[in-house]
Enzyme design. Structure first.
Site, PDB file in Angstrom:
ATOM      1  CD  GLU A   1     -11.154  -9.066   4.200  1.00  0.00           C
ATOM      2  OE1 GLU A   1     -10.704  -9.196   5.280  1.00  0.00           O
ATOM      3  OE2 GLU A   1     -10.547  -7.948   3.447  1.00  0.00           O
TER       4      GLU A   1
ATOM      5  CB  CYS B   1      -9.258  -3.639  14.384  1.00  0.00           C
ATOM      6  SG  CYS B   1      -8.814  -3.241  12.988  1.00  0.00           S
TER       7      CYS B   1
ATOM      8  CD  GLU C   1     -13.602 -10.418  -4.299  1.00  0.00           C
ATOM      9  OE1 GLU C   1     -14.536 -11.187  -4.720  1.00  0.00           O
ATOM     10  OE2 GLU C   1     -13.883  -9.258  -4.040  1.00  0.00           O
TER      11      GLU C   1
ATOM     12  CB  CYS D   1      -6.819  -2.766   6.100  1.00  0.00           C
ATOM     13  SG  CYS D   1      -5.430  -1.573   6.001  1.00  0.00           S
TER      14      CYS D   1
ATOM     15  CB  SER E   1      -4.767   1.111  -1.358  1.00  0.00           C
ATOM     16  OG  SER E   1      -3.948  -0.063  -1.551  1.00  0.00           O
TER      17      SER E   1
ATOM     18  CD  GLU F   1      -2.988   0.677   2.263  1.00  0.00           C
ATOM     19  OE1 GLU F   1      -3.603  -0.410   2.136  1.00  0.00           O
ATOM     20  OE2 GLU F   1      -3.065   1.558   3.248  1.00  0.00           O
TER      21      GLU F   1
ATOM     22  CE  LYS G   1     -10.289  -7.831   8.416  1.00  0.00           C
ATOM     23  NZ  LYS G   1      -9.606  -7.410   7.194  1.00  0.00           N
TER      24      LYS G   1
ATOM     25  CD  GLU H   1      -2.650   1.083  -4.529  1.00  0.00           C
ATOM     26  OE1 GLU H   1      -2.480   0.279  -3.686  1.00  0.00           O
ATOM     27  OE2 GLU H   1      -3.577   1.305  -5.350  1.00  0.00           O
TER      28      GLU H   1
END
Lengths: 584, 169, 407
Positions: free
Chosen positions: A372, A514, A377, A310, A330, A284, A369, A287
């Site tokens: 996720e 978090c 993908e 994230c 990102s 990141e 999560k 980038e």
């Protein structure tokens, strides 16, 4: 300053004008019970519908009882919080609430952590005198959250979180009277809605109406399968909160015991998501520097600011609400997914096993999560990079089921190579941490100079939106930080309107980042707990010998042996992703 | 519930109603009134278009629709039957009249007959307490209705010659 | 500046009659009120169920605008005032001012805790004055004729007149306007023409679903705010429903509870769940399954609901229960102790029986029974099968020979 004199339970009190009876009483050690009321100090989060009527008190001269949570004190007020009238009313209201509740405490996921259960206990309810029809609703299971609406007591905390704090707008009170309940539109399932699975509704639900999907059973099954190698990763925020489940003071770091417990549970390797967080910074950060470099060189095409990626709830949020901006964040995958991807390639190769025989479990402060790791993908031939994501709470449950005495465990170290991490990775667990970690690396990569300091206090704190300008050796870099999706929305609308001055923005869905995740031990409305966890995270950072991601020796080794350099084709394939328009 | 596809025309109608109220979220109830006036009811798909038009969440729209008894998500029958359950009608036997309608039409309150001809609802006081108990069918008001008359009232509408014979108020 | 025209009380329609009959009185008063408090906008929150009132109000507003009595710079005074309509959508609780304001803001009509009162923070967070149609309609007359004139009407504390919607078991139903202090007897017997079908007066319910039931002993009480309150009822919107000996007071309490149950917004737990439980207990009693403890539970629960509910709806919803228990405890006792409904209204406690001696077998009941529970042949006494009977009472009404009795 205007002050008010009043008497509460025969004790004279002097408080500021505008104080509620509840706060005034608290100041002199009188704890009036509350149920729907919730206030997270410093986070600007308050739920005060005045609906449950548990906090009613008797005020001289008033015709009926007053709700302490939303009645301001007045001069000469005489309050009795435990008159027979107040106690009788409070208990009767409690009995009424219980009369429309399944009361299956023994087998409820929330048992022991349930505000309703505690309250019934504290009020000494032994019999429900008013039995009658109970509300029945369909149970709703999604990839991350379960809604057992029979247990809803209409405190409206989840609705407030979903609408006012997160501005996601999935939950609303529907119907009226006895039939009213909080639900998505048309009582559809959450997985058909625009729910981000941030889990803040779960975090504040006082009963078992909203809980995470329990996947401990699947993990136990994997652990007992001798054909599988089972590895685990632990997110940064977990170590600052897990202790609470075992009686430790909030903010106690239990990293070593966490590792030991996971080893006792039978994981073959205990790794750290922090390792992947360092990797995230490499990707990141690179980038970010690429985009920034092009921008500074006058490239008008380049999209700025760059947004962190994230947080899976945040990703789903912009996919639903700002699909026109899906090119801005990102492309770096989250640390959880980077870990899974590297584990099932690089590490599986090292072990010489097929990815199908490697099970990757993650311990996360988060319920999103779970969603996720199920995204298409992040699967190869239908085999997910991360097989199961457990919340901090689920891990605690698993430890208890497995007869492990957490408090007597020794401190143990993570395994290598995916267990080594820097202080920069640890601070991913709090709001402001990802961007601070990125600054530590980007600065040095950009300026080729050593950072004069490592702590960026201007990026820290609990303010919902924070701004800071960091001097990159002559180049001022404007940084924005938002936690809570409502705050994120504000920054996104600025970008949409072309008014944003930021080069980079960190966004975390949960208030506090978090550490305040939907999968963390319940804070029960006490914001102090979040602040203590935050302090613990920064403390862990300072304890680390290496505090910059690009200096992590195992990261350097990973690039040398496997990935080449950041943003290489292989890195792109394994560590980056794309976003989708989810408006239809 | 089965998904219905709104025609482009309908979508445009809804959008223009929203625009008429400046696409302001605070005008939600006015918008719902107007759209229900045009379409007869507010199915889920319509609420979705309204939510988009007023830049608000569909959950909020649904929360409002289900709060107010005037809004309905079920298409009304060709002949919407409403039984007044105000106090004056109640003490003069509205409950028995309602019971008889339920029996005759074999529907519960809030439902429509399968052929779409009749829908049955209760309402609170049409302000015609002098005629209690009162039943309205469409715009027509029936006063002093006795349970024994219910069968013939329905029959009249079934035969489609309601308006001539109806005992209007 | 808000005019509350969300007349939701079942059995009350005085606001509707004012809006349909003399909408200008309200418009004028709103403009006066706007002038007094420096407000330039008046909103009328009106029931969508009143299409005629809406239409006439719209016409009246247009007329007032044409005459320059509404709009910019009214009569050259520099004062501007406009009136807009907002529609209710069928929620009784929106009569409560904070709920009404939320409804006008496009939200669920849920009340909020006061303070802050609307006069401090109301519509869109601005200070808001909320008054009812009838209150407004009084203003122009008072200003024209003077406060002295107005004060001469009524009792010492309750001034002026009051409109009541007289309905129920009474010969003349409709709206009446009487000076405060008129007795119930005058209203019911002189104006109302007495009880229908020469039956015996039993009770009059005032104040709508939140009011109470008054008995014979209050017939000579002058009606004003204070006396009604002291008698356990209230003025409320001015609904006045007269009941006769055939009305079961337990059923009446249940009926009102059904109403509040349906109209409770659900926000606070005592109203949301408490009223449900009250209704269930009342239902149990009317089914003949109640016991003495149930009456006690009704009282305790009613008082807690009144004491703890968030808004006026819940704070008054148990009134019909408490006042019927206070004034007609015997009826409750008859239900729970003897399994009898003295008024013969509670279906579960009632049996229709054919007296064989009086029945001449005309088959009228037989032909009218909707469920075929009556058997028999022409000129032979008929028989009701109790297992089939749904107690609709049709046979009882149809029988010309008084051969059917209610047990």
């Amino acid at each position: 300053m205007d002050v008010i004199n009043l008497v509460i339970d025969n004790k004279p009190v002097v408080v500021k004008k505008g104080t509620t009876i509840l706060e005034a009483a608290k100041g002199i050690g009188i704890h009036i019970p509350t149920l729907c009321y919730m206030k997270l100090d410093d986070l600007n989060i308050e739920n005060k519908p005045g609906g449950c009527r548990i906090c009613v008190v008797e005020v001289d001269g008033r015709r009926n009882l007053a709700p302490a949570c939303c009645t301001d004190v007045s001069e000469g007020m005489n309050v009795n919080t435990h008159s027979i009238r107040a106690i009788n009313a409070r208990r009767t209201v409690m009995e009424l609430i219980l009369s429309d509740h399944p009361a299956d405490c023994l087998i409820c996921a929330k048992s022991g952590n349930c505000d309703l259960q505690n309250m019934a206990h504290n009020l000494g309810i032994r019999k429900i005198h008013y039995q009658g029809e109970q509300s029945h609703y369909r149970e709703d299971t999604s990839p991350a959250i379960i809604r057992e609406v029979d247990k809803c007591i209409m405190c409206r905390r989840c609705e407030m979180m979903c609408n006012e704090v997160q501005t996601v707008g999935v939950l609303s009170a529907i119907n009226r009277g006895f039939n009213s309940v909080v639900a998505p539109a048309f009582e559809m399932n959450l997985d058909h809605s625009v729910c981000t699975y941030c889990g803040q509704c779960v975090a504040v639900c006082p009963t078992g109406a909203l809980t995470e999907v329990d996947e401990t059973g699947k993990v136990v099954r994997a652990l007992s399968d001798s054909a599988k190698t089972v590895i685990v990763q632990t997110a940064p925020a977990v170590r600052a909160a897990l202790g609470e489940e075992f009686g430790y003071e909030a903010g106690t770091l239990v990293t070593g015991k966490l590792v030991a417990a996971l080893r006792r549970l039978g994981f073959d390797y205990v790794f750290d998501t922090d390792f992947a967080a360092d990797l995230t910074i490499m990707e990141e950060g690179t980038e970010m520097l690429n985009r920034l470099g092009r921008h500074l060189a006058g490239d008008k095409e380049v999209k700025l600011p760059i947004l962190t990626s994230c947080c899976p709830a945040w990703v789903k949020f912009f996919e639903h609400h700002f699909p026109d901006m899906k090119e801005i964040p990102s492309t770096a995958r989250s640390p959880q997914q980077m870990f899974g991807s590297i584990a099932k390639t690089y590490f599986a190769d090292k072990l010489g096993i097929k990815r199908e025989d490697l099970v990757v479990v993650s311990i996360m402060p988060c319920v999103a999560k779970k969603y996720e790791c199920g995204r298409d993908e992040f699967k190869v031939n239908n085999n997910p990079d991360v097989d199961f994501a457990l919340t901090t709470r689920e891990l605690a449950a698993l430890i208890k089921i497995s007869n492990i005495n957490f408090r007597t465990l020794p401190n143990e170290e993570y395994d290598n190579p995916l267990g080594e991490s820097t202080g920069a990775a640890v601070i991913f667990g709090t709001t402001g941490g990802v961007i601070e970690a990125a600054v530590r690396t980007a600065y040095e990569l950009h300026t080729k100079k050593e950072l004069p300091r490592l702590n960026f206090d201007e990026l820290r704190g609990m303010e919902g939106i924070r701004k800071a300008t960091i001097d990159f050796d002559g180049t001022p870099i404007n940084i924005g930080i938002a936690h809570g999706l409502g705050n994120a929305r504000k920054l996104l609308e600025e970008i949409q309107a072309g008014k944003s001055e930021f080069h980079a923005i960190e966004i975390m869905s949960c208030p506090g980042g978090c550490i305040g995740g939907g999968g963390q031990p319940y804070h029960h409305g006490n914001a102090e707990i979040l602040k203590k966890r935050q302090r613990a995270i920064y403390q862990e950072d300072t304890k680390k010998s290496i505090r910059k991601s690009h200096e992590n020796p195992y990261i350097i080794q990973l690039y040398k042996e496997f990935l080449g350099k950041p943003m290489s084709e292989k890195a792109h394939h394994l560590l980056h992703t794309a976003y989708f328009d989810r408006t239809e | 519930m089965p998904k219905i596809k709104l025609s482009e025309n309908t979508v445009q109608t809804i959008k223009s109603v929203c625009a008429e109220f400046d696409n302001k979220e605070s005008e939600l109830i006015n918008v719902l009134h107007k759209v229900q006036g045009k379409l007869g009811y507010l199915p889920a798909e319509v609420q979705e278009v309204i939510a988009k038009g007023l830049n608000t969440s569909v959950a909020r729209v649904y929360g409002v629709v289900t709060f107010y008894s005037y809004f309905t998500m079920i298409p009304r029958g060709e002949f919407p039957i409403s039984i007044c359950m105000g106090t004056a009608c109640y003490v003069r036997g509205a409950e028995q009249v309602l019971g008889e309608f339920k029996r005759q039409l074999k529907v519960e309150v809030g439902e429509s007959t399968p052929d779409g001809k009749f829908s049955l609802n209760c309402l609170r006081c049409v302000g015609a307490c002098g005629l209690a108990p009162v039943v309205t069918i469409g715009e027509k008001v029936f006063g002093r209705v006795a349970p024994t008359q219910v069968k013939e009232i329905i029959a009249e509408y079934r035969q489609g010659c309601a308006s001539e014979n109806a005992k209007s108020a | 500046m808000v005019c509350n025209a969300d007349e939701g009380d079942p059995g009350a329609f005085m606001d509707r009659s004012i809006l349909e009959g003399d909408p200008h009185s309200v418009i004028e008063a709103m403009a006066i009120c706007g002038y007094c408090i420096c407000s330039d906008t008046g909103l009328v929150y009106i029931r969508a169920e009143y299409p005629l009132a809406i239409e006439r109000l719209k016409i009246a507003i247009n007329q007032a605008e044409e005459y320059g009595l509404l709009g910019d710079d009214i009569l050259g005074t520099g004062f501007s005032f406009k009136i807009e309509l907002r529609y209710g959508a069928g929620a009784f609780v929106c009569g409560e001012e904070t709920a009404l304001i939320h409804s006008m803001e496009g939200l669920r009509g849920e009340p909020t805790v006061k303070p802050p009162f609307p006069s401090v923070s109301g519509y869109m967070g601005k200070p808001t004055n909320v008054n009812n149609v009838e209150t407004f309609a009084n203003i122009p007359v008072i200003i024209n004729k003077g406060a002295g004139w107005f004060n001469k009407i009524g009792t010492e504390k309750s001034k002026g007149t009051k409109v009541f919607a007289l309905a129920g078991k009474i010969n003349n139903v409709g709206l009446i306007e009487v000076p405060m202090g008129t007795t119930l007897r005058e209203v019911i017997y002189d104006i109302g023409g007495g009880i229908k079908d020469g039956k015996e007066f039993k009770s009059v319910q005032t104040g709508g679903p939140s009011g109470g039931c008054l008995t014979k002993k209050f017939l000579d009480t002058p009606i004003d705010y204070e006396n009604l309150g002291a008698a356990g009822s209230m003025m409320g919107s001015g609904g006045m429903i007269v009941m006769d000996e055939d009305d079961c007071m337990v059923s009446i309490a249940k009926f009102y509870l059904e109403f509040t149950l349906e109209e409770s917004c659900g926000k606070c737990s005592p109203c949301r769940i408490g009223n449900k439980r009250l209704h269930e207990i009342l239902d149990k009693i009317t089914q003949g399954n109640g016991d003495l403890e149930d009456i006690e539970r009704l009282k305790v629960l009613s008082n807690v609901i009144k004491d703890t509910s968030l808004c006026g709806l819940g704070q008054s919803s148990p009134n019909p229960v408490l006042s019927t228990i206070a004034n007609f405890e015997n009826e409750y006792l008859a239900h729970v102790l003897e399994g009898k409904c003295p008024a013969g209204q509670c279906k579960s406690l009632v049996h229709y029986v054919i007296n064989e001696e009086l029945c001449n077998g005309c088959t009228l009941c037989f032909r009218n029974c909707p469920v075929g529970a009556i058997t028999g042949e022409r000129r032979v006494a008929h028989f009701i099968d109790q297992s089939l009977c749904i107690k609709c009472g049709v046979c009882f009404e149809k029988c010309k020979f008084n051969a059917i009795t209610v047990n």
